[in-house]
Write a protein that holds these residues in place. Structure first.
Motif, PDB file in Angstrom:
ATOM      1  N   ALA A  73    -122.044  23.714  35.532  1.00  9.20           N
ATOM      2  CA  ALA A  73    -122.667  22.911  36.596  1.00  9.20           C
ATOM      3  C   ALA A  73    -122.807  21.456  36.179  1.00  9.20           C
ATOM      4  CB  ALA A  73    -124.037  23.487  36.947  1.00  9.20           C
ATOM      5  N   VAL A  74    -123.077  21.239  34.895  1.00 10.01           N
ATOM      6  CA  VAL A  74    -123.264  19.882  34.369  1.00 10.01           C
ATOM      7  C   VAL A  74    -121.920  19.209  34.103  1.00 10.01           C
ATOM      8  CG1 VAL A  74    -124.172  18.530  32.429  1.00 10.01           C
ATOM      9  CG2 VAL A  74    -125.512  20.425  33.389  1.00 10.01           C
ATOM     10  N   TRP A 112    -116.232  23.563  38.489  1.00 12.70           N
ATOM     11  CA  TRP A 112    -117.259  24.312  39.222  1.00 12.70           C
ATOM     12  C   TRP A 112    -116.700  25.639  39.737  1.00 12.70           C
ATOM     13  CZ3 TRP A 112    -118.830  19.425  42.404  1.00 12.70           C
ATOM     14  CH2 TRP A 112    -119.797  18.697  41.686  1.00 12.70           C
ATOM     15  N   VAL A 119    -131.264  24.574  41.808  1.00 12.97           N
ATOM     16  CA  VAL A 119    -131.113  23.736  40.612  1.00 12.97           C
ATOM     17  C   VAL A 119    -129.703  23.155  40.536  1.00 12.97           C
ATOM     18  CG1 VAL A 119    -131.137  23.695  38.093  1.00 12.97           C
ATOM     19  CG2 VAL A 119    -132.893  24.960  39.336  1.00 12.97           C
ATOM     20  N   ASN A 120    -128.700  24.026  40.703  1.00 19.37           N
ATOM     21  CA  ASN A 120    -127.318  23.558  40.682  1.00 19.37           C
ATOM     22  C   ASN A 120    -127.067  22.527  41.775  1.00 19.37           C
ATOM     23  OD1 ASN A 120    -126.689  25.304  38.581  1.00 19.37           O
ATOM     24  ND2 ASN A 120    -125.961  26.926  39.941  1.00 19.37           N
ATOM     25  N   CYS A 149    -129.309  19.035  41.300  1.00 18.57           N
ATOM     26  CA  CYS A 149    -128.934  18.260  40.114  1.00 18.57           C
ATOM     27  C   CYS A 149    -127.544  17.638  40.278  1.00 18.57           C
ATOM     28  CB  CYS A 149    -128.972  19.131  38.862  1.00 18.57           C
ATOM     29  SG  CYS A 149    -130.637  19.582  38.322  1.00 18.57           S
ATOM     30  N   ALA A 150    -126.596  18.428  40.778  1.00 15.24           N
ATOM     31  CA  ALA A 150    -125.252  17.890  41.005  1.00 15.24           C
ATOM     32  C   ALA A 150    -125.276  16.803  42.064  1.00 15.24           C
ATOM     33  CB  ALA A 150    -124.301  19.008  41.407  1.00 15.24           C
ATOM     34  N   ILE A 158    -128.098  14.178  34.833  1.00 14.77           N
ATOM     35  CA  ILE A 158    -127.898  15.627  34.983  1.00 14.77           C
ATOM     36  C   ILE A 158    -128.090  16.352  33.651  1.00 14.77           C
ATOM     37  CG2 ILE A 158    -125.383  15.633  34.630  1.00 14.77           C
ATOM     38  CD1 ILE A 158    -125.315  17.754  36.933  1.00 14.77           C
ATOM     39  N   TYR A 187    -131.108  18.829  34.402  1.00 14.03           N
ATOM     40  CA  TYR A 187    -130.716  20.235  34.593  1.00 14.03           C
ATOM     41  C   TYR A 187    -131.618  21.206  33.814  1.00 14.03           C
ATOM     42  CZ  TYR A 187    -127.755  24.309  35.232  1.00 14.03           C
ATOM     43  OH  TYR A 187    -127.282  25.557  35.561  1.00 14.03           O
ATOM     44  N   THR A 244    -134.347  23.712  35.550  1.00 13.57           N
ATOM     45  CA  THR A 244    -134.199  25.151  35.313  1.00 13.57           C
ATOM     46  C   THR A 244    -135.512  25.737  34.797  1.00 13.57           C
ATOM     47  OG1 THR A 244    -131.840  24.905  34.809  1.00 13.57           O
ATOM     48  CG2 THR A 244    -132.921  26.907  34.026  1.00 13.57           C
TER      49      THR A 244
END
Length: 389
Positions: free
Chosen positions: A102-103, A322, A333-334, A337-338, A368, A372, A376
């Motif tokens: 994701a990051v 991704w 969260v995903n 943050c993205a 991020i 992240y 989380t």
């Protein structure tokens, strides 16, 4: 040849803006690339060109002279090399913990898409020339076969340059500039000096260099289908030593080049042999000012047509990370943050902190990486569900 064309304009733009010798910068980009390939044991195809992240700090420290600028580059390179040793000793778990799909997908995407305004501005400056260049690249890359397809970027650039010449879109003094440039010329070297203010302004660029190198490792892993996370420490070490070497002789700092990732994505040729040839070519060309003059005659419209493709491909590599990592964007969260990182990067959020100007890639990447794990932890603490995958 495509790798040389892809890196040349940007690599020479940095020293032009910051007052560094152009030929010296070109020389150490070639030497740095060879050093990078050696340290990563030919496992990680990459070209090291001038780092755009240094434009602001080097411009800000021009008042101290080129010696102090070179010293700040050298110190930053040493710091990056030491960080590479830490990552190398700690192993892949550091990367896995700090930069899950994701990051990393967001960082790779924003590195490419952050450059979109530059591509579109160049495109708009000469729309007809840019359109012809873009059409040439697309036709050669998609419609061509074999070598034609692999040389699609170069073919498009040549077509665009010829069209610009025929339609009077080259600079009026282009011919004179090429004629007056010498065939042979030695690079200028400068000894580094160490000025605290210049060093303090340059050190925050470490954030960008780490993001670019890790993003490069992830992007190449995605393209080749090989897990190269073990090379992350070596990549940071190699770029750090390359930057240190450049700073020691008055050259601009180096970093892995997004433009060359785009060339790999377009050609699907991942052999490090291509990068050895590109590095050797850069070293030879560092002693031929006339070639540099020729490259500088490439119109902005041609660059616009080419970078529309190259920068877009980098952005889409982030999306592929991704997809292959099966990142669930239904997870808050995903998703959030993205979203924050991409907007900071694409919008090139630029803020000054303690007199140091940081741009979108830095804010998006750091944002991020820091946000992240915090989000989380907050999500899990609040009892809303399991950690984001």
């Amino acid at each position: 040849m495509q790798h040389v064309v892809a890196m040349f304009g940007a690599t020479l733009l940095v020293p032009t803006l910051t007052g560094f010798p152009v030929n010296t910068t070109l020389l150490f980009s070639g030497v740095g690339t060879m050093l990078f390939l050696l340290i990563t044991r030919n496992k990680l195809p990459s070209y090291l060109g001038s780092s755009f992240a240094f434009i602001a700090p080097l411009t800000a420290s021009q008042q101290y002279g080129i010696g102090a600028q070179a010293g700040s580059v050298l110190v930053t390179g040493v710091a990056l090399a030491l960080l590479g040793l830490v990552v190398k000793a700690a192993g892949r778990r550091v990367i896995d913990a700090v930069m899950p799909p994701a990051v990393t997908g967001a960082i790779v995407a924003l590195i490419g898409l952050n450059l979109a305004p530059s591509a579109t501005e160049n495109f708009k400056s000469q729309p007809l020339v840019a359109t012809v260049t873009l059409a040439g690249i697309l036709l050669a890359t998609i419609g061509g076969r074999g070598m034609v397809s692999r040389l699609g970027i170069l073919i498009g650039v040549v077509i665009g340059w010829i069209f610009a010449a025929l339609t009077g879109n080259l600079a009026p003094d282009a011919g004179e500039t090429i004629r007056e440039a010498a065939w042979i010329g030695l690079p200028q070297f400068h000894a580094p000096e160490f000025h605290a203010s210049a060093i303090a302004v340059a050190l925050p660029v470490l954030v960008v260099l780490v993001a670019e190198n890790i993003g490069h490792v992830k992007a190449v892993s995605e393209m080749t289908g090989r897990n190269l996370d073990d090379e992350a420490g070596n990549a940071l070490l190699a770029d750090g030593l390359s930057t240190t070497l450049a700073g020691g002789f008055g050259g601009s700092a180096t970093t892995t080049y997004a433009e060359n990732i785009g060339v790999m994505a377009a050609t699907r040729v991942y052999s490090t042999a291509a990068y050895w040839v590109a590095a050797l070519t850069a070293i030879v060309l560092a002693f031929i000012p006339k070639f540099g003059a020729l490259i500088f005659t490439i119109p902005t419209g041609v660059l616009g047509g080419a970078t529309i493709v190259l920068y877009g491909l980098i952005g889409m590599l982030g999306v592929r990370i991704w997809m292959d990592g099966k990142v669930n964007f239904n997870h808050p969260v995903n998703l959030t943050c993205a979203a924050v990182a991409l907007i900071a990067g694409i919008g090139n959020l630029t803020l000054t902190v303690f007199g140091i100007e940081l741009e979108g890639i830095a804010w998006g990447s750091v944002g991020i990486i820091v946000l992240y794990p915090l989000m989380t932890w907050l999500y899990n603490t609040m009892g809303e569900g399991q950690a984001a995958k």
